[in-house]
Write a protein that holds these residues in place. Structure first.
Motif, PDB file in Angstrom:
ATOM      1  N   GLY A 106       0.949  -1.111  -0.096  1.00 14.61           N
ATOM      2  CA  GLY A 106       0.064   0.200   0.087  1.00 14.61           C
ATOM      3  C   GLY A 106       0.775   1.193   0.025  1.00 14.61           C
ATOM      4  N   GLU A 107       0.111   2.314  -0.354  1.00 12.87           N
ATOM      5  CA  GLU A 107       1.133   3.533  -0.301  1.00 12.87           C
ATOM      6  C   GLU A 107       1.546   4.198   1.192  1.00 12.87           C
ATOM      7  N   ASP A 108       1.083   3.573   1.940  1.00  8.94           N
ATOM      8  CA  ASP A 108       1.382   3.849   3.393  1.00  8.94           C
ATOM      9  C   ASP A 108       1.806   2.766   4.246  1.00  8.94           C
ATOM     10  N   GLY A 109       2.027   1.718   3.386  1.00  8.65           N
ATOM     11  CA  GLY A 109       2.719   0.580   4.124  1.00  8.65           C
ATOM     12  C   GLY A 109       2.027  -0.735   3.526  1.00  8.65           C
ATOM     13  N   LEU A 110       2.394  -1.866   4.102  1.00  8.20           N
ATOM     14  CA  LEU A 110       2.121  -3.109   3.770  1.00  8.20           C
ATOM     15  C   LEU A 110       0.556  -3.023   4.533  1.00  8.20           C
ATOM     16  N   GLU A 111      -0.396  -3.901   3.612  1.00  7.72           N
ATOM     17  CA  GLU A 111      -1.749  -3.783   4.028  1.00  7.72           C
ATOM     18  C   GLU A 111      -2.507  -5.137   3.621  1.00  7.72           C
ATOM     19  N   ALA A 112      -3.226  -5.563   4.810  1.00 11.71           N
ATOM     20  CA  ALA A 112      -4.095  -6.657   4.441  1.00 11.71           C
ATOM     21  C   ALA A 112      -5.557  -6.227   4.302  1.00 11.71           C
ATOM     22  N   TYR A 113      -6.360  -6.493   3.247  1.00 10.51           N
ATOM     23  CA  TYR A 113      -7.599  -5.773   2.622  1.00 10.51           C
ATOM     24  C   TYR A 113      -8.605  -7.080   2.539  1.00 10.51           C
ATOM     25  N   ASP A 114      -9.535  -6.926   3.351  1.00 12.53           N
ATOM     26  CA  ASP A 114     -10.753  -7.875   3.016  1.00 12.53           C
ATOM     27  C   ASP A 114     -11.540  -7.294   2.134  1.00 12.53           C
ATOM     28  N   ILE A 115     -11.593  -8.032   1.025  1.00  7.78           N
ATOM     29  CA  ILE A 115     -12.301  -7.508  -0.275  1.00  7.78           C
ATOM     30  C   ILE A 115     -13.764  -7.685   0.048  1.00  7.78           C
ATOM     31  N   LYS A 116     -14.258  -8.737   0.715  1.00  5.28           N
ATOM     32  CA  LYS A 116     -15.766  -9.027   1.018  1.00  5.28           C
ATOM     33  C   LYS A 116     -16.418  -7.903   1.922  1.00  5.28           C
ATOM     34  N   ALA A 117     -15.634  -7.678   2.863  1.00  4.92           N
ATOM     35  CA  ALA A 117     -16.045  -6.573   3.921  1.00  4.92           C
ATOM     36  C   ALA A 117     -15.372  -5.287   3.490  1.00  4.92           C
ATOM     37  N   GLN A 118     -14.789  -5.204   2.512  1.00  7.97           N
ATOM     38  CA  GLN A 118     -14.298  -3.722   1.931  1.00  7.97           C
ATOM     39  C   GLN A 118     -13.770  -3.021   3.051  1.00  7.97           C
ATOM     40  N   LYS A 119     -12.681  -3.553   3.742  1.00 11.51           N
ATOM     41  CA  LYS A 119     -11.919  -2.632   4.959  1.00 11.51           C
ATOM     42  C   LYS A 119     -10.784  -3.420   5.102  1.00 11.51           C
ATOM     43  N   ALA A 120      -9.711  -2.308   5.594  1.00  9.19           N
ATOM     44  CA  ALA A 120      -8.382  -2.814   5.776  1.00  9.19           C
ATOM     45  C   ALA A 120      -8.416  -3.660   7.365  1.00  9.19           C
ATOM     46  N   LEU A 121      -7.711  -4.825   7.141  1.00  5.26           N
ATOM     47  CA  LEU A 121      -7.816  -5.540   8.470  1.00  5.26           C
ATOM     48  C   LEU A 121      -6.508  -4.975   9.411  1.00  5.26           C
ATOM     49  N   TRP A 122      -5.471  -4.919   8.726  1.00  9.01           N
ATOM     50  CA  TRP A 122      -4.337  -4.420   9.331  1.00  9.01           C
ATOM     51  C   TRP A 122      -3.263  -3.848   8.548  1.00  9.01           C
ATOM     52  N   LYS A 123      -2.320  -3.051   9.117  1.00 11.35           N
ATOM     53  CA  LYS A 123      -1.257  -2.374   8.233  1.00 11.35           C
ATOM     54  C   LYS A 123       0.066  -2.446   8.990  1.00 11.35           C
ATOM     55  N   GLY A 124       0.943  -2.569   8.103  1.00 11.46           N
ATOM     56  CA  GLY A 124       2.422  -2.743   8.726  1.00 11.46           C
ATOM     57  C   GLY A 124       3.101  -1.650   8.048  1.00 11.46           C
ATOM     58  N   LYS A 125       4.560  -1.876   8.245  1.00 11.81           N
ATOM     59  CA  LYS A 125       5.586  -0.941   7.851  1.00 11.81           C
ATOM     60  C   LYS A 125       5.636  -0.847   6.190  1.00 11.81           C
ATOM     61  N   PRO A 126       6.215   0.173   5.309  1.00 13.44           N
ATOM     62  CA  PRO A 126       6.077   0.163   4.102  1.00 13.44           C
ATOM     63  C   PRO A 126       6.989  -1.334   3.524  1.00 13.44           C
ATOM     64  N   ALA A 127       6.510  -1.730   2.552  1.00  8.04           N
ATOM     65  CA  ALA A 127       6.816  -2.980   1.903  1.00  8.04           C
ATOM     66  C   ALA A 127       6.816  -3.136   0.349  1.00  8.04           C
ATOM     67  N   THR A 128       7.669  -3.770  -0.179  1.00  6.00           N
ATOM     68  CA  THR A 128       7.578  -4.211  -1.652  1.00  6.00           C
ATOM     69  C   THR A 128       7.708  -5.568  -1.978  1.00  6.00           C
ATOM     70  N   ALA A 129       8.686  -6.291  -1.467  1.00  4.90           N
ATOM     71  CA  ALA A 129       8.639  -7.759  -1.408  1.00  4.90           C
ATOM     72  C   ALA A 129       7.606  -8.114  -0.361  1.00  4.90           C
ATOM     73  N   ILE A 130       7.115  -9.319  -0.681  1.00  4.58           N
ATOM     74  CA  ILE A 130       6.070  -9.917   0.500  1.00  4.58           C
ATOM     75  C   ILE A 130       6.047 -11.382   0.047  1.00  4.58           C
TER      76      ILE A 130
END
Length: 275
Positions: A32-56
């Protein structure tokens, strides 16, 4: 995918190194633009965010996530459910290879892998080295390849308790399998050109020139998956089936390395994910 309706539009890191992977059927993990993000597509919301990341990278059991941001000299390992940072792994001043303009291209030269249960991490570095970390004591890394050879491209990952990888210079490539516990090499060879290596929960797959095989990590026994007259540029394997990309097209192979169908294409097909 049935209707073509856009379900979400998620602002991403402005880099060609940025990645996105499915954590589950409904959760996508992305740069994500503000860091690593786990996004729930069905609920349409972010579950958690982490530090900036490119390789995952996600462990095979789906419980751990390893992430690195560009050329930073550490990796962060997260709990995949809560997003809590479980471990910071110092690369001791080393960093992965990054292009001068990472907004333009990702040459996919780096190896970053986490094993099935999230207890081991492997990373390649810009100085040509490859290092294995036991996450119970990451301050005591095991150097698999030092920087004495200028390797510039790495591929591979974990299968069961084995690390399989290739390391290539501009003209030569080595392939090796290492027991991740004993750090002993169980097999390997070297050739001119480049080895393509992939791993999953079913095995180790190695491509060289016009041949793709599944390789046993200890005996070195090779099961043929593809034999063609063209150079294999990219491949994906599912059980005993494979799809390959060549310079001017792509082809599907079934059991016993038999050609199922092939397609001509003026553009190379290895710039997109084949799965």
């Amino acid at each position: 995918t049935q209707t073509g309706e856009k379900m979400a539009s998620l602002p991403a890191e402005q880099s060609a190194l940025a990645e996105a992977h499915f954590l589950s059927d409904d959760v996508v993990l992305y740069s994500g633009e503000d860091g690593l993000e786990a996004y729930d597509i069905k609920a349409q919301k972010a579950l958690w965010k982490g530090k900036p990341a490119t390789a995952i990278r996600i462990s095979g059991d789906g419980k751990s996530v390893a992430a690195v941001y560009k050329e930073e000299s550490f990796a962060t390992v997260y709990d995949a459910t809560t997003g809590k940072a479980k471990k910071t792994v110092s690369f001791q001043g080393r960093h992965q290879r990054v292009t001068v303009n990472d907004r333009f291209a990702n040459p996919n030269d780096n190896l970053l892998a986490i094993n099935w249960d999230g207890t081991k991490l492997c990373a390649s570095f810009a100085d040509g080295s490859l290092v294995l970390y036991d996450l119970s004591r990451p301050e005591e890394p095991a150097t698999i390849l030092d920087h004495s050879v200028p390797y510039v491209h790495f591929e591979g990952g974990f299968y069961e308790n084995y690390l399989a990888f290739s390391a290539s210079t501009d003209s030569k490539s080595v392939f090796a399998v290492v027991d991740a516990d004993t750090k002993e090499q169980t097999g390997g060879f070297s050739e001119d050109g480049m080895f393509g290596v992939q791993t999953d929960e079913n095995g180790i797959y190695v491509a060289y020139d016009n041949i793709l095989v599944k390789m046993h990590p200890v005996t070195g026994e090779q099961t043929p998956l593809v034999s063609t007259k063209e150079t294999i540029r990219h491949f994906a394997v599912d059980d005993d089936q494979a799809v390959i990309a060549v310079d001017e097209g792509f082809a599907f192979y079934g059991k016993d390395a038999k050609l199922v169908s092939s397609y001509q294409n003026q553009n190379r097909s290895d710039l997109v994910l084949i799965a």
